[in-house]
Design a protein around this motif. Structure first.
Motif, mmCIF file in Angstrom:
data_model
loop_
_atom_site.group_PDB
_atom_site.id
_atom_site.type_symbol
_atom_site.label_atom_id
_atom_site.label_comp_id
_atom_site.label_asym_id
_atom_site.label_seq_id
_atom_site.Cartn_x
_atom_site.Cartn_y
_atom_site.Cartn_z
ATOM 1 N N UNK A 51 -4.209 0.892 6.100
ATOM 2 C CA UNK A 51 -3.854 0.323 4.790
ATOM 3 C C UNK A 51 -4.997 0.571 3.803
ATOM 4 N N UNK B 49 0.837 -1.206 0.000
ATOM 5 C CA UNK B 49 0.000 0.000 0.000
ATOM 6 C C UNK B 49 0.870 1.254 0.000
ATOM 7 N N UNK B 50 1.935 1.256 0.785
ATOM 8 C CA UNK B 50 2.832 2.422 0.832
ATOM 9 C C UNK B 50 3.509 2.619 -0.521
ATOM 10 N N UNK C 222 -5.220 9.628 -6.557
ATOM 11 C CA UNK C 222 -4.171 10.424 -7.213
ATOM 12 C C UNK C 222 -4.105 10.192 -8.702
ATOM 13 N N UNK D 150 -4.960 4.208 2.769
ATOM 14 C CA UNK D 150 -3.884 4.513 1.820
ATOM 15 C C UNK D 150 -4.223 3.993 0.421
ATOM 16 N N UNK D 151 -4.872 2.831 0.372
ATOM 17 C CA UNK D 151 -5.245 2.275 -0.927
ATOM 18 C C UNK D 151 -6.241 3.185 -1.623
ATOM 19 N N UNK E 69 2.463 1.602 -3.478
ATOM 20 C CA UNK E 69 1.509 1.995 -4.512
ATOM 21 C C UNK E 69 1.179 3.483 -4.395
ATOM 22 N N UNK E 70 1.101 3.948 -3.165
ATOM 23 C CA UNK E 70 0.818 5.358 -2.917
ATOM 24 C C UNK E 70 1.893 6.218 -3.568
ATOM 25 N N UNK F 196 -6.473 6.367 -1.123
ATOM 26 C CA UNK F 196 -5.693 7.551 -1.494
ATOM 27 C C UNK F 196 -4.974 7.321 -2.798
ATOM 28 N N UNK F 197 -4.435 6.115 -2.954
ATOM 29 C CA UNK F 197 -3.673 5.798 -4.158
ATOM 30 C C UNK F 197 -4.568 5.860 -5.395
ATOM 31 N N UNK G 139 4.889 12.536 0.854
ATOM 32 C CA UNK G 139 4.462 11.152 1.095
ATOM 33 C C UNK G 139 4.081 10.923 2.561
#
Lengths: 351, 110
Positions: free
Chosen positions: B100, A336-337, B110, B103-104, A339-340, B106-107, B42
């Motif tokens: 987690x 997850x980190x 973007x 964050x997913x 991919x971000x 969030x990904x 980040x």
């Protein structure tokens, strides 16, 4: 990056009570090429060591503000190493080329490693070498099951020396070896009773030694290939060896170094006491050669850049040795980190 | 890391490896400054989940802020997490499934 030529390597010999630490040390020091080794020991055991560079240190610990036991800088050890270095520089003692620290049988090696890597003066003159853990083939199974110290000593090892194999039953030796490989698949096991111990393999061949860097990393990756992907769940929480699991993660795409640093520091801050070892080779975005990462609990060695990949596989491969943390949790979190990072426009803000 | 070590130029492993030299060989290695700003960006993606924010301070330190006005200057990445822990009164666990999940999401935004 550190200059490996100017830093004195420090090896740590640890192992449970009566597992043969001092006997091993004696054998190592008897070889002429390792005669110029300074030695610090925690306690004088039954076996007398006759060595001209031998010191005894007392237990007394100085807790850092963080209050975490594994990041404790040991005051006694700090003083002993500083004093040794000072006397070396003044010519009071011969200019030793390496230092070996023998811990007590019940010691947690982590504070010793933290002292070497974090103490402001020591870290400028010394660097961490291998952690060598002795395990008694007769009592090793019992120690690993019952004693948290023993299981941890094995988990953080770079080399495991299995002692007393000549007086143990073959089945006992097989059982203890299987347990050791499960707890720490990255450390080679040397049976000291049957074969002569190679002091260079124990003391000199490490990740910071340019001629052996590649073979060291290859060894970790062999451990990675042994991971069958099975999820390990402890059957009995009182069995310390079963609470520890080792697994490998493989990532197909390149990893973002910044995201990896953020993720690992965050993981070590929150769960560092249960992340016993992290070892791996990373394929980093925009970097053609591999970066080697190597940590023990909260202590992360400065990343090592390798000139080439150890084999054709250019994926990032990381071996974790953890206590009570499932593999999926680590894998999902790191993915997850990463991919971000991949989805953020790196150049947007940075310009 | 104490402020004295900061003055003495002690570098955290994440700082040391953030230098352009460490990234060597790349087509356009980022400058130290670019790397630092990217890192802050980040980290903020993660800190937002905990209602915290990080800013770079003169390329030397970071300033961590909470929405309630708590502020702390920290030296490196490891110190960000320990200061954040003190501010919110609990550990910031990167393996926490809800973080987690956040964050997913969030990904994908973007």
């Amino acid at each position: 990056m550190r200059d490996n030529e100017t830093h004195i390597p420090v090896s740590v010999i640890t192992g449970f009570l009566g597992s043969g630490k001092t006997s091993l040390l004696q054998r190592l020091l008897n070889t002429p090429e390792f005669a110029d080794t300074a030695v610090l020991i925690n306690e004088f055991g039954e076996i007398g060591l006759d060595h001209h560079l031998l010191e005894e240190i007392d237990e007394n610990t100085l807790l850092l503000q963080s209050g975490c036991i594994c990041c404790t800088i040991r005051g006694d050890l700090k003083d002993a190493i500083r004093d040794l270095y000072s006397r070396r520089e003044r010519g009071v003692i011969p200019p030793f080329r390496r230092l070996v620290i023998e811990t007590t049988g019940l010691a947690d090696p982590a504070p010793i490693l933290a002292t070497i890597t974090s103490e402001p003066v020591i870290r400028h003159h010394f660097r961490l070498g291998n952690v060598i853990t002795t395990v008694d083939a007769v009592n090793g199974v019992l120690h690993l099951r019952r004693q948290p110290e023993s299981a941890k000593q094995v988990a953080v090892a770079d080399r495991i020396v299995l002692t007393k194999t000549d007086i143990a039953e073959a089945s006992e030796v097989d059982l203890v070896k299987a347990m050791l490989q499960r707890v720490n698949p990255t450390a080679p096991i040397i049976e000291s009773a049957d074969t002569p111990v190679d002091p260079a393999f124990l003391l000199a061949h490490d990740l910071h030694d340019d001629t052996h860097k590649l073979s060291e990393v290859k060894r970790w990756l062999q451990a990675e290939s042994k991971d069958d992907g099975a999820h390990h769940h402890p059957r009995d929480v009182n069995r310390h060896d079963e609470r520890i699991s080792a697994f490998a993660l493989t990532f197909d795409g390149a990893l973002d170094w910044t995201a990896f640093g953020i993720w690992l520091t965050m993981l070590l801050q929150s769960r560092g006491e249960d992340v016993l070892r992290v070892k791996g080779i990373l394929n980093v975005v925009d970097v053609p050669t591999p970066v080697v990462i190597h940590g023990v609990q909260h202590i992360v060695h400065p990343p090592v850049h390798m000139k080439k990949w150890p084999d054709d596989d250019k994926r990032s491969r990381i071996v974790f040795i953890v206590r009570d943390i499932p593999k999926e949790e680590i894998a999902n979190s790191l993915s997850a980190f990463n991919r971000l990072a991949r989805d953020l426009d790196r150049s947007h803000d940075a310009a | 890391m104490c402020s004295l070590c900061g003055l003495l130029g002690e570098a955290h492993w994440t700082d040391r490896s953030a230098s352009p030299k460490a990234f060597g060989g790349g087509q356009r290695p980022p400058t130290r400054r670019q790397e630092r700003l990217y890192r802050v960006k980040l980290v903020n993606e993660v800190l937002a989940y905990f209602a915290l924010r990080l800013d770079d301070w003169q390329g030397q330190s970071f300033v961590l802020r909470s929405r309630t006005g708590k502020t702390e200057i920290v030296d490196d990445l490891m110190a960000v997490w320990s200061a954040a822990e003190t501010m919110i009164g609990r550990k910031l666990d990167p393996t926490d499934p809800s973080l987690v999940g956040y964050l997913k999401q969030g990904a994908t935004r973007h």
